[in-house]
Design a protein around this motif. Structure first.
Motif, short mmCIF file in Angstrom:
data_model
loop_
_atom_site.label_atom_id
_atom_site.label_comp_id
_atom_site.label_asym_id
_atom_site.label_seq_id
_atom_site.Cartn_x
_atom_site.Cartn_y
_atom_site.Cartn_z
N ALA A 13 0.86 -1.19 0.00
CA ALA A 13 0.00 0.00 0.00
C ALA A 13 0.90 1.23 0.00
N PRO A 14 0.44 2.34 -0.55
CA PRO A 14 1.29 3.54 -0.66
C PRO A 14 1.74 4.09 0.69
N TRP A 15 0.95 3.88 1.74
CA TRP A 15 1.27 4.44 3.05
C TRP A 15 2.24 3.56 3.86
N CYS A 16 2.60 2.41 3.34
CA CYS A 16 3.38 1.42 4.08
C CYS A 16 4.88 1.66 3.91
N GLY A 17 5.55 2.11 4.99
CA GLY A 17 6.99 2.37 4.93
C GLY A 17 7.82 1.14 4.63
N PRO A 18 7.62 0.02 5.34
CA PRO A 18 8.38 -1.20 5.03
C PRO A 18 8.18 -1.68 3.60
N CYS A 19 6.98 -1.40 3.03
CA CYS A 19 6.75 -1.77 1.63
C CYS A 19 7.73 -1.03 0.72
N ARG A 20 7.97 0.23 1.02
CA ARG A 20 8.89 1.04 0.20
C ARG A 20 10.33 0.55 0.35
N GLN A 21 10.65 -0.05 1.49
CA GLN A 21 11.99 -0.63 1.67
C GLN A 21 12.13 -1.93 0.87
N LEU A 22 11.09 -2.72 0.90
CA LEU A 22 11.18 -4.05 0.30
C LEU A 22 11.08 -4.02 -1.23
N GLY A 23 10.22 -3.14 -1.75
CA GLY A 23 9.95 -3.14 -3.19
C GLY A 23 11.17 -3.13 -4.09
N PRO A 24 12.10 -2.17 -3.92
CA PRO A 24 13.28 -2.13 -4.79
C PRO A 24 14.12 -3.40 -4.69
N LEU A 25 14.18 -4.01 -3.49
CA LEU A 25 14.97 -5.24 -3.34
C LEU A 25 14.31 -6.40 -4.09
N LEU A 26 12.98 -6.48 -4.00
CA LEU A 26 12.28 -7.51 -4.76
C LEU A 26 12.53 -7.35 -6.25
N GLU A 27 12.40 -6.11 -6.74
CA GLU A 27 12.60 -5.86 -8.16
C GLU A 27 14.02 -6.23 -8.59
N LYS A 28 14.99 -5.90 -7.74
CA LYS A 28 16.38 -6.20 -8.07
C LYS A 28 16.59 -7.71 -8.19
N VAL A 29 16.09 -8.48 -7.21
CA VAL A 29 16.26 -9.92 -7.23
C VAL A 29 15.56 -10.53 -8.45
N VAL A 30 14.36 -10.04 -8.76
CA VAL A 30 13.62 -10.57 -9.89
C VAL A 30 14.35 -10.26 -11.20
N ARG A 31 14.82 -9.03 -11.37
CA ARG A 31 15.52 -8.68 -12.61
C ARG A 31 16.80 -9.49 -12.77
N GLU A 32 17.49 -9.72 -11.66
CA GLU A 32 18.74 -10.49 -11.73
C GLU A 32 18.49 -11.96 -12.06
N SER A 33 17.25 -12.42 -11.88
CA SER A 33 16.94 -13.81 -12.20
C SER A 33 16.86 -14.05 -13.70
N LYS A 34 16.80 -12.96 -14.50
CA LYS A 34 16.79 -13.03 -15.96
C LYS A 34 15.65 -13.92 -16.48
N GLY A 35 14.47 -13.70 -15.91
CA GLY A 35 13.29 -14.40 -16.41
C GLY A 35 12.94 -15.66 -15.66
N ALA A 36 13.75 -16.06 -14.69
CA ALA A 36 13.46 -17.30 -13.96
C ALA A 36 12.27 -17.14 -13.01
N ILE A 37 12.01 -15.90 -12.58
CA ILE A 37 10.84 -15.62 -11.74
C ILE A 37 10.21 -14.32 -12.20
N ARG A 38 8.96 -14.11 -11.81
CA ARG A 38 8.26 -12.87 -12.12
C ARG A 38 7.78 -12.22 -10.83
N LEU A 39 7.54 -10.91 -10.90
CA LEU A 39 7.02 -10.17 -9.75
C LEU A 39 5.75 -9.45 -10.18
N VAL A 40 4.69 -9.67 -9.43
CA VAL A 40 3.41 -9.01 -9.67
C VAL A 40 3.03 -8.25 -8.41
N LYS A 41 2.69 -6.96 -8.55
CA LYS A 41 2.39 -6.11 -7.41
C LYS A 41 0.89 -5.83 -7.35
#
Length: 309
Positions: free
Chosen positions: A50-78
């Protein structure tokens, strides 16, 4: 941690915009298209945020980084739960960030909270890969709860066991495990109530041990003042009843080696006292404590030395 339908959640989810096919935003209407169908080919992480969630803002970029580094092995849906709360409600999400992993069209694992990148990667590495039916999600949640308990993360383990019971109220092993943790946390009435209707002859792992612990501690209430018992021993070191009562009190306090030593001292002084009552009580303690308790091995060695010296 765990979700309301029995899947373990560990920690996750923030939302920043995503424009590639590997990271997308979804809605209730498009959830099947964005999550269920793709998960039949590759694991799909669903980030409830949710936009108001501080921990969400911490986690989001890390999730995106891990997913992108997987080179298609996993997907992320928000999924923004403020705009689309239905799916989160069905999955039992009670706090965010929450991340669920879907494989083969079903949720198989999850976590809650803002995990560091290394733990996100470890979580992803544990996921089943490729097409096919995933493992039973309830059993996966049980395994994750056991791992949390073995690691000393008792609060997390309790949340997972509770979530399993929300989904499968008759799950006996989860009930026994949760009752044991509640007992350790001081929630004794709740723990006792949880196992009250389980039969004594049940083969559920840990049930007999827990019932013995409860019975022992309930007996202590009638044993009197430990200071008075110590004074009795000072006056008469052969007051074996006082020493036996002190053993029960020390056991209830969690001082297992002290409890064992009181009984061993009785055996040293008079092994036949009351037809071997001290030895019988010591063996009862061993059974209640379990074979992994260090005090059991140490006390067994002392007992052997006394009996076979």
């Amino acid at each position: 941690m765990s979700t309301g339908n029995g899947f373990l959640d560990l920690s996750g989810g923030e939302n920043t915009g995503a424009g590639d096919n590997q990271i997308v935003d979804t809605t209730t209407a498009s959830f099947a298209q964005d999550v269920i169908e793709p998960s039949k080919e590759v694991p799909v992480l669903v980030d409830f945020w949710a936009p108001w969630c501080g921990p969400c803002r911490q986690l989001g970029p890390l999730l995106e980084k891990v997913v992108r580094e997987s080179k298609g092995a996993i997907r992320l849906v928000k999924m923004n739960i403020d705009e689309h709360p239905a799916i989160a409600g069905q999955l039992g999400v009670q706090s965010i960030p929450a991340v669920f992993a879907f494989v083969g069209g079903r949720p198989v694992d999850g976590f809650m909270g803002a995990l560091p990148e290394s733990e996100i990667k470890a979580f992803v590495d544990r996921l089943p890969k490729g097409e096919g039916a995933p493992a039973d999600p309830v059993e996966q949640a049980m395994e994750m709860a056991r791992e949390a308990e073995n690691s000393g993360e008792n609060e997390r383990a309790m949340q997972v066991y509770a979530a399993i019971l929300q989904r499968v109220p008759e799950h006996g092993e989860a009930r026994v495990a949760l009752a044991g943790l509640l007992w350790d946390a001081g929630e004794k009435e709740q723990a006792t109530a949880m196992i009250a209707d389980l039969p004594d002859d049940s083969d559920l792992e840990g049930l007999a041990m827990l019932k013995k612990r409860i019975a022992l501690e309930e007996e202590v209430a009638a044993l009197g003042d430990p200071d008075a018992l110590f004074r009795r021993l000072e006056t008469n070191p052969d007051d074996h009843q006082a020493r036996c009562d002190l053993a029960a009190i020390e056991n209830a306090r969690g001082n297992r080696m002290e409890a064992a030593d009181h009984l061993l001292e009785i055996i040293r002084r008079d092994r036949d006292w009351r037809d071997g009552e001290a030895r019988t009580q010591l063996l009862t303690f061993f059974e209640a404590w379990g074979p992994k308790e260090p005090a059991v091995a140490k006390a067994r060695r002392k007992l052997s030395s006394l009996l076979f010296a």
